[in-house]
Design an enzyme around this catalytic site. Sequence first.
Site: not given
Lengths: 151, 424
Positions: B244, B221, B382, B140, B218
């Site tokens: 999220k 998600q 993104c 991202h 990261d």
Amino acid sequence: MSFDAVRDLYQDVILRHGRNPVHMQRLEVFDAAASGDNPMCGDRCEVRIQYAPDGAVGTIGFDARGCAISMASADLMVEAATGRPPEDIRALASDFYGLVRTGDTASENTALAALKPLSGVAEYPSRIKCATLPWAALLAALDGQTEASSE
Amino acid sequence: MVGDAGAMNQIGPRIPGVPFNVDRIRQDFPILSQSVRGKKLVFLDSAASAQKPRAVIEAMSHAMETQYANVHRGLHWMSERTTDAYESVRDQVASLLNAPSRDEIVFTRNTTEAINLVAHSYGRGVLQPGQAVLISEMEHHSNIVPWQMLRDAHGIRLLVAPVTDAGELDMAAYESLLADGNVGLVAITHMSNVLGTYTPAARVAALAHRFGARILFDGSQAVVHRAADVQAIDADFYVFTGHKLYGPTGIGVLWARAELLDRMPPFLGGGDMISSVSFEKSTWARVPHKFEAGTPAILEAIGLGAAISYVNEIGYDAIAAHEQSLTDHALATLSTIDGLYIIGRAQDRGGVISFTMDGAHAHDIATLLDRNGIAVRAGHHCAEPLMQRLGLDSTARASFALYTTHAEIDALAENLERVRSFFQ
Ligand SMILES: Cc1ncc(COP(=O)(O)O)c(C=O)c1O
């Protein structure tokens, strides 16, 4: 469920021009060129123009990738703008911006008629930029710039 | 958690042992009964931001109605209670990530700020000019741009590990970049927000460590769909964003090993992050407060705590099983649509599915679906460099959450057939 409700946006003219843009061509000889980017969606449109001896815009070609709305808008723009002097094109662009933002126009400019099928985007705020992208590139080219500023 | 037991029951937690029931779960999310353009909302854009259960909404308003003040500074009851509520979320996050210590949890605004914090403090404070940061092609923008800024300001090199055509990290290329790259830090997604690919985190971390690099995941998600265990994968940094994970916006998390946080200079300066201040010199508060300058996102942290409780009550096993079944169903159903291409074919993947369609641009697909109440995302998500790698300008993306139903996927497929004939 059907998509009848989107016919206001995707009129037949738009689907036709979106699918087969007749004026999509890269002019090899040109006097000015500018590109516009729609960073939100990755659409890109480059417009190249050739001036006629009298100062009008004699030929316009574009090279673009994008959605049906932006492709159709570019194609209809070429039809509406070709042969006109730069001041007329600027005035037409300003009328067109009004049309796609409000869905209507008070302008009596007859050249606007061919662009009316795009008025449906006013209902889809996130898509207005798709319709104005080629115009932003054309206006930048008229101003001697190479990149359209993304408003 | 805030709220008394009676109120909690009305908010609707799962009863332990009761099987996963998506219809019941949907009742916990008030927004899911909304209509859009006269149609029932089918929300397939949870990877961009998830909807909020009533438990989160009520925890935040309950705090504002009953116990709210600034944290860490009041000597009065309200401030003490609010500080307890805020600090208890640090414990919840520590246990969510299986972090060894609550003091390793730093609250940020979102993932983006957490990565910027690491790029700034670890990047300038610990990494040496000439060392490299290694990212992947499927990051991202928030895991690309901070490293570019570090590169330009601090003389760090930026290396990019390729992904295969299937949309998986190219492990051989990754290893050879590590082998000769003088890599100080690997920063990589734990799950792609475009392709749904899971990174084999433990293997990727072990390789990084073998070559002397630290590793940041990261988890924006990944943490939504599967339990994340920073000790099991042997991570050095792990970041995620609250909105999220069914929590509110404005709250994110950085976890890092204590010894790393100790070596890192502060990111932002101001109140709350100091131990003492004079005009000549200030000294820093201990970790994690050193990294939390100014009044934090108190209410948002409380909301995140409620979201974590909510997820835990349902359980990651149940969530993962439900979403796996949704993903299998979606892949099978969408594959039967002529002219539709699913982007990314990773072996280990979750409920984020990008696709393109012959003759229909992603934006046009999204607009048509929206007309029938179906929300998907269209664009580059993104992740422009990944789009370039895949030779695409944009994709449409459907993403699933614990409240997504099989019927919603059927509605998507049915409407995509219509989109196809519309543009034919
Ligand atoms: C993989 C990934 N990383 C980072 C982010 C950035 O999250 P935020 O915008 O909350 O900082 C997102 C979501 O937008 C994401 O999907």
